[in-house]
Motif scaffolding. Structure first.
Motif, PDB file in Angstrom:
ATOM      1  N   SER A 114      41.987  38.593  45.097  1.00 24.00           N
ATOM      2  CA  SER A 114      42.704  39.860  45.122  1.00 24.00           C
ATOM      3  C   SER A 114      41.707  41.013  45.133  1.00 24.00           C
ATOM      4  CB  SER A 114      43.621  39.977  43.899  1.00 24.00           C
ATOM      5  OG  SER A 114      44.633  39.008  43.940  1.00 24.00           O
ATOM      6  N   GLN A 186      49.068  44.568  48.988  1.00 24.19           N
ATOM      7  CA  GLN A 186      48.370  43.554  48.200  1.00 24.19           C
ATOM      8  C   GLN A 186      49.232  43.245  46.985  1.00 24.19           C
ATOM      9  OE1 GLN A 186      44.451  42.351  47.958  1.00 24.19           O
ATOM     10  NE2 GLN A 186      45.897  40.835  47.204  1.00 24.19           N
ATOM     11  N   VAL A 188      49.576  42.076  43.468  1.00 22.45           N
ATOM     12  CA  VAL A 188      48.781  41.862  42.261  1.00 22.45           C
ATOM     13  C   VAL A 188      49.474  40.844  41.354  1.00 22.45           C
ATOM     14  CG1 VAL A 188      47.724  42.964  40.250  1.00 22.45           C
ATOM     15  CG2 VAL A 188      47.889  44.218  42.432  1.00 22.45           C
ATOM     16  N   GLY A 305      48.188  37.597  44.908  1.00 21.36           N
ATOM     17  CA  GLY A 305      47.032  37.624  45.802  1.00 21.36           C
ATOM     18  C   GLY A 305      47.368  37.810  47.264  1.00 21.36           C
TER      19      GLY A 305
END
Length: 359
Positions: A114, A186, A188, A305
């Motif tokens: 990540s 993205q 998390v 991720g």
């Protein structure tokens, strides 16, 4: 080879003095409810990346077609590696990820570490100009129990395209008709599949391909006016044609539609200066039913991720409601080719890049 045109969206001015003829009634969620949870993204066949016409393909990864649409790029764990060993996501060439997004509507990268916010910004900057909101380029999407808007709440989000109703300061920075070209996400921390928070997509490119010429002509001649009750996401009315030319690719068409939406925070109103109440609501009902057709609609369940690149012109997106007892954290960056510039100015001539254009 495609011919590119100026980076402009399909925003239309309404002639001064025109009166509203039709106002949409409350959104009917029956079509959405009927398909909710029944249109998951599934992994299809592996794709040989050499068949995609790409100049550059990152190593140590495999490509998979997603069903009903989308592309998965999955990291391959080397023989001398532990699968838990973190590896940085490969830096794709600009045209590689952009072309894949245009072709498959969205691209998911799995298996890499990540990115921290600073790394996320650096990665996103490879693909264009980052939209700078007052809070910066990254929107940290963490639902709040005392949210001030529906984006930051546990509510579902309607099918939409990003920056369709921008605040005035965004217009001043990027032009009155500028809409972002792509989104980069993205994940998390993802909720479980039972806790909701899925991102929904509508493949409007396929929708247009399967529509009749008569239907497309009707959409091209239909303008809908949208408004929000808050100025944070754009307080003034904006009118869009339902179908118009692609803002970047000459000869391609795009479909723009946002249903009327009931919300505790930001109800979205739809009205028409051209159709009366009956005509407008009949049109909306047909189109809402079409958007949630299983041939075009899909839901993606996030995993920690996931790095997600999507094309803001070739598909619409939304979000399913989130369980208020769950936790979901997604970072989002909006990307423009170039504010007030042509596609050629912003990308094709960068570093004398001679990549093949979209087909």
């Amino acid at each position: 080879m495609a011919e590119y045109v100026e980076c402009r969206d399909v925003y239309k001015e309404v002639d001064e003095g025109m009166e509203v003829k039709g106002i949409a009634t409350k959104y009917n969620p029956e079509y959405e409810d009927a398909i909710r949870g029944k249109s998951d993204v599934t992994i299809g066949e592996e794709i040989d990346p050499s068949t995609l016409g790409l100049e550059f393909v990152p190593g140590n990864c495999k490509f998979f077609k997603l069903e009903p649409f989308g592309l998965l790029i999955r990291r391959i764990v080397g023989e001398d590696e532990d699968e838990n060993t973190e590896k940085p996501v490969p830096v794709f060439k600009k045209q590689t990820l952009i072309k894949l997004g245009f072709t498959f509507r969205f691209v998911i990268c799995k298996g890499w570490k990540s990115l921290e916010p600073e790394e996320f910004i650096e990665f996103a900057s490879h693909f264009g100009y980052l939209v700078e909101w007052n809070f910066g380029p990254i929107l940290q999407l963490i639902p709040q129990h005392k949210a001030s808007n529906f984006v930051m709440s546990y509510e579902g989000l309607p099918i939409h395209w990003d920056l369709m109703l921008p605040p005035e300061y965004i217009e001043e920075r990027y032009g009155v008709d500028a809409v972002c070209s792509y989104q980069l996400f993205q994940c998390v921390k993802a909720p479980t599949s039972e806790e909701g928070g899925r991102t929904t997509f509508v493949n409007t490119t396929k929708l247009l391909e399967q529509a009749s010429d008569e239907q497309i002509e009707e959409w091209e001649n239909t303008r809908l006016t949208y408004s929000l009750d808050t100025e944070y996401f754009g307080g003034k009315d904006r009118t869009y044609a339902m179908v118009s030319e692609h803002p970047l690719v000459k000869g391609k068409k795009i479909f723009r539609f946002h249903p009327p939406w009931e919300s505790q925070f930001n109800p979205v109103h739809v009205k028409s200066y051209y159709k009366n109440d009956e005509e407008l609501n009949s049109l909306l009902d047909k189109n809402i039913k079409l958007l949630f057709n299983k041939d075009y609609y899909v839901e993606y369940n996030w995993e920690d991720g996931d790095l997600f690149f999507s094309d803001n012109s070739s598909c619409l997106h939304g979000r399913t409601p989130i369980d208020p007892n769950s936790f979901r954290h997604v970072m989002r960056i909006q990307i423009m080719h170039s504010p007030k510039l042509t596609y050629e100015d912003s990308f094709l001539q960068d570093n004398n890049n001679n990549d093949e254009n979209y087909n």
